[in-house]
Design a protein around this motif. Structure first.
Motif, PDB file in Angstrom:
ATOM      1  N   ALA A   1     -51.927  63.632  41.673  1.00 35.40           N
ATOM      2  CA  ALA A   1     -50.970  63.727  40.571  1.00 35.40           C
ATOM      3  C   ALA A   1     -49.632  63.097  40.958  1.00 35.40           C
ATOM      4  N   LYS A   2     -49.219  63.306  42.190  1.00 40.05           N
ATOM      5  CA  LYS A   2     -47.975  62.697  42.665  1.00 40.05           C
ATOM      6  C   LYS A   2     -48.095  61.168  42.703  1.00 40.05           C
ATOM      7  N   GLN A   3     -49.260  60.677  43.089  1.00 42.62           N
ATOM      8  CA  GLN A   3     -49.468  59.227  43.115  1.00 42.62           C
ATOM      9  C   GLN A   3     -49.336  58.617  41.724  1.00 42.62           C
ATOM     10  N   TYR A   4     -49.721  59.376  40.705  1.00 45.41           N
ATOM     11  CA  TYR A   4     -49.606  58.914  39.324  1.00 45.41           C
ATOM     12  C   TYR A   4     -48.271  59.332  38.694  1.00 45.41           C
ATOM     13  N   ASP A   5     -47.386  59.897  39.504  1.00 44.40           N
ATOM     14  CA  ASP A   5     -46.052  60.303  39.070  1.00 44.40           C
ATOM     15  C   ASP A   5     -46.094  61.312  37.925  1.00 44.40           C
ATOM     16  N   ASP A   6     -47.088  62.180  37.929  1.00 41.79           N
ATOM     17  CA  ASP A   6     -47.153  63.260  36.957  1.00 41.79           C
ATOM     18  C   ASP A   6     -46.569  64.506  37.627  1.00 41.79           C
ATOM     19  N   ARG A   7     -45.256  64.641  37.516  1.00 41.07           N
ATOM     20  CA  ARG A   7     -44.559  65.693  38.240  1.00 41.07           C
ATOM     21  C   ARG A   7     -44.923  67.084  37.726  1.00 41.07           C
ATOM     22  N   GLN A   8     -45.116  67.201  36.424  1.00 39.27           N
ATOM     23  CA  GLN A   8     -45.447  68.512  35.868  1.00 39.27           C
ATOM     24  C   GLN A   8     -46.804  69.003  36.376  1.00 39.27           C
ATOM     25  N   ARG A   9     -47.787  68.100  36.370  1.00 41.05           N
ATOM     26  CA  ARG A   9     -49.114  68.481  36.870  1.00 41.05           C
ATOM     27  C   ARG A   9     -49.055  68.789  38.361  1.00 41.05           C
ATOM     28  N   ALA A  10     -48.300  67.994  39.108  1.00 45.23           N
ATOM     29  CA  ALA A  10     -48.183  68.233  40.551  1.00 45.23           C
ATOM     30  C   ALA A  10     -47.556  69.593  40.825  1.00 45.23           C
ATOM     31  N   ALA A  11     -46.546  69.957  40.031  1.00 46.33           N
ATOM     32  CA  ALA A  11     -45.890  71.252  40.221  1.00 46.33           C
ATOM     33  C   ALA A  11     -46.856  72.398  39.898  1.00 46.33           C
ATOM     34  N   THR A  12     -47.651  72.230  38.842  1.00 44.85           N
ATOM     35  CA  THR A  12     -48.644  73.249  38.492  1.00 44.85           C
ATOM     36  C   THR A  12     -49.640  73.440  39.625  1.00 44.85           C
ATOM     37  N   LEU A  13     -50.133  72.332  40.164  1.00 45.97           N
ATOM     38  CA  LEU A  13     -51.120  72.404  41.237  1.00 45.97           C
ATOM     39  C   LEU A  13     -50.526  72.981  42.521  1.00 45.97           C
ATOM     40  N   ALA A  14     -49.254  72.668  42.784  1.00 39.82           N
ATOM     41  CA  ALA A  14     -48.600  73.239  43.962  1.00 39.82           C
ATOM     42  C   ALA A  14     -48.541  74.758  43.864  1.00 39.82           C
ATOM     43  N   GLU A  15     -48.320  75.264  42.657  1.00 39.87           N
ATOM     44  CA  GLU A  15     -48.310  76.716  42.449  1.00 39.87           C
ATOM     45  C   GLU A  15     -49.702  77.305  42.665  1.00 39.87           C
ATOM     46  N   LEU A  16     -50.728  76.620  42.167  1.00 39.76           N
ATOM     47  CA  LEU A  16     -52.095  77.112  42.327  1.00 39.76           C
ATOM     48  C   LEU A  16     -52.540  77.102  43.787  1.00 39.76           C
ATOM     49  N   ALA A  17     -51.946  76.232  44.580  1.00 30.84           N
ATOM     50  CA  ALA A  17     -52.334  76.099  45.991  1.00 30.84           C
ATOM     51  C   ALA A  17     -51.675  77.135  46.898  1.00 30.84           C
ATOM     52  N   GLN A  18     -50.843  78.007  46.348  1.00 31.27           N
ATOM     53  CA  GLN A  18     -50.179  79.019  47.167  1.00 31.27           C
ATOM     54  C   GLN A  18     -51.216  79.933  47.832  1.00 31.27           C
ATOM     55  N   PRO A  19     -50.962  80.379  49.054  1.00 35.82           N
ATOM     56  CA  PRO A  19     -51.924  81.230  49.772  1.00 35.82           C
ATOM     57  C   PRO A  19     -52.276  82.528  49.038  1.00 35.82           C
ATOM     58  N   SER A  20     -51.402  82.960  48.132  1.00 35.87           N
ATOM     59  CA  SER A  20     -51.669  84.200  47.407  1.00 35.87           C
ATOM     60  C   SER A  20     -52.669  84.021  46.266  1.00 35.87           C
ATOM     61  N   ARG A  21     -53.021  82.755  45.945  1.00 33.31           N
ATOM     62  CA  ARG A  21     -53.969  82.497  44.853  1.00 33.31           C
ATOM     63  C   ARG A  21     -55.371  82.361  45.420  1.00 33.31           C
ATOM     64  N   HIS A  22     -56.359  82.876  44.701  1.00 36.41           N
ATOM     65  CA  HIS A  22     -57.735  82.929  45.204  1.00 36.41           C
ATOM     66  C   HIS A  22     -58.686  82.361  44.156  1.00 36.41           C
ATOM     67  N   PHE A  23     -59.205  81.161  44.420  1.00 41.08           N
ATOM     68  CA  PHE A  23     -60.076  80.477  43.471  1.00 41.08           C
ATOM     69  C   PHE A  23     -61.510  80.438  43.999  1.00 41.08           C
ATOM     70  N   LEU A  24     -62.427  80.936  43.169  1.00 40.21           N
ATOM     71  CA  LEU A  24     -63.845  80.820  43.489  1.00 40.21           C
ATOM     72  C   LEU A  24     -64.337  79.398  43.272  1.00 40.21           C
ATOM     73  N   SER A  25     -63.707  78.694  42.328  1.00 42.38           N
ATOM     74  CA  SER A  25     -64.049  77.296  42.094  1.00 42.38           C
ATOM     75  C   SER A  25     -62.858  76.599  41.472  1.00 42.38           C
ATOM     76  N   PHE A  26     -62.797  75.274  41.674  1.00 39.62           N
ATOM     77  CA  PHE A  26     -61.731  74.457  41.093  1.00 39.62           C
ATOM     78  C   PHE A  26     -62.252  73.041  40.902  1.00 39.62           C
ATOM     79  N   ASP A  27     -61.986  72.506  39.718  1.00 36.07           N
ATOM     80  CA  ASP A  27     -62.314  71.115  39.415  1.00 36.07           C
ATOM     81  C   ASP A  27     -61.196  70.594  38.519  1.00 36.07           C
TER      82      ASP A  27
END
Length: 328
Positions: free
Chosen positions: A75-101
């Protein structure tokens, strides 16, 4: 003579039906939005193991965090800052994903609470316009339900299942059950995996808006304690009452007093090459669902912290609710 509120209500429904028909009949030139930012394919993790362990969950959470970080970089490579910020939040250690696509709007399955020890599990199914761009509101509802259930101290977990391409609210697709038919087997398969992983847990499926259509289509293959339909635009074609769901689950339905979905025509009518309308409203007399107190909020307020419907849904999921088949 009909009362003025009834006349206004019928007029609204008639206008909505006309708008929906026009939206299908008139070509939607230029409707496609900008090209979506691509995302890398996810890791192949396979299904959950029957009778699995906390270590398996930890492995899955770490693998999906790696995939989320990779999507963030793209997302950062495509300069989509909003999407990158959303994904950065999802990547926090406190978040637990059984699957992601991250492809095609995004598919995620996130766990709130400790699934490894949960004795009560709720699978939350979202409605229209739910994707990575709007995921925070869906996640907030799942977290609120988990907290209302008592959190880890109550051995309860909520699983936020964004496992299908939700339709746009302002589109003809949202008034057909095509997306629900596609999503139903995916939901059935996931719930079976989840129950094999935690076979002793009391599992319920909680379904909002168009998600209630998905759950109704999947009901016959969901061996769960409760099926909760709220803010529903309809349960899909050929289902006139609870018996038509072919489920052993206790079926619940609720609609808040100021939910706009009340004005959606619960009809089915052919338009060109499709059929519009999502059929029976599950809160209507004759459907046969147990009705629960849903308060006075709007369409997006059901899982708002401190709300009446949040308390009602938590009581249902925990097994503490007393059913009143007032819809019969």
């Amino acid at each position: 003579m009909a009362s003025r509120p009834n006349v206004v209500r019928r007029l609204r429904r008639g206008l909505l039906a006309a708008v929906v028909a026009a939206s299908v009949a008139v070509p939607l030139a230029g409707a496609a939005g900008p090209t979506a930012v691509p995302a890398p394919p996810p890791a192949a993790l396979g299904p959950l193991t029957a009778g699995g362990t906390a270590a398996e969950l930890t492995h899955r959470y770490q693998a999906n965090r790696t995939d989320i970080v990779a999507a963030e970089r793209q997302a950062k490579q495509y300069d989509d800052r909003q999407r990158a910020a959303t994904l950065a939040e999802l990547a926090q250690p406190s978040r637990h994903f059984l699957s992601f696509d991250g492809r095609d709007g995004g598919r995620t399955v996130e766990v709130f609470g400790d699934l490894a020890t949960a004795r009560t599990v709720a699978v939350l199914v979202p409605g229209s316009d739910t994707n990575l761009g709007t995921y925070d509101r869906f996640a907030a509802g799942a977290q609120a339900l988990e907290q209302q259930l008592g959190g880890d101290a109550a051995h309860a977990a909520v699983v936020a299942w964004l496992g299908y391409a939700t339709p746009d609210t302002v589109s003809p697709v949202v008034l057909t059950d095509g997306r629900a038919d596609e999503a139903a087997p995916q939901l059935q398969g996931f719930v079976r995996q989840l129950q094999a992983f935690r076979p002793a847990a009391r599992t319920s499926v909680v379904c909002h808006s168009y998600g209630s259509t998905v759950c109704a289509r999947a009901a016959s293959g969901l061996d769960v304690a409760d099926l909760v339909l709220y803010g529903s635009p309809g349960v899909g074609s050929d289902i006139g009452n609870v018996s038509g769901l072919h489920t052993k689950a206790t079926v619940w339905a609720g609609r808040a007093a100021n939910d706009w979905v009340e004005n959606v025509p619960h009809l089915r009518f052919p338009v060109l090459f499709t059929t519009l309308g999502l059929g029976t409203d599950p809160v209507t007399p004759g459907f046969g669902a147990h009705l629960f107190a849903a308060g006075t909020g709007g369409h997006s307020d059901y899982l708002k912290p401190g709300s009446v419907p949040l308390r009602s849904i938590a009581a249902i999921v925990s097994g503490a609710a007393d059913g009143d088949r007032t819809g019969a």
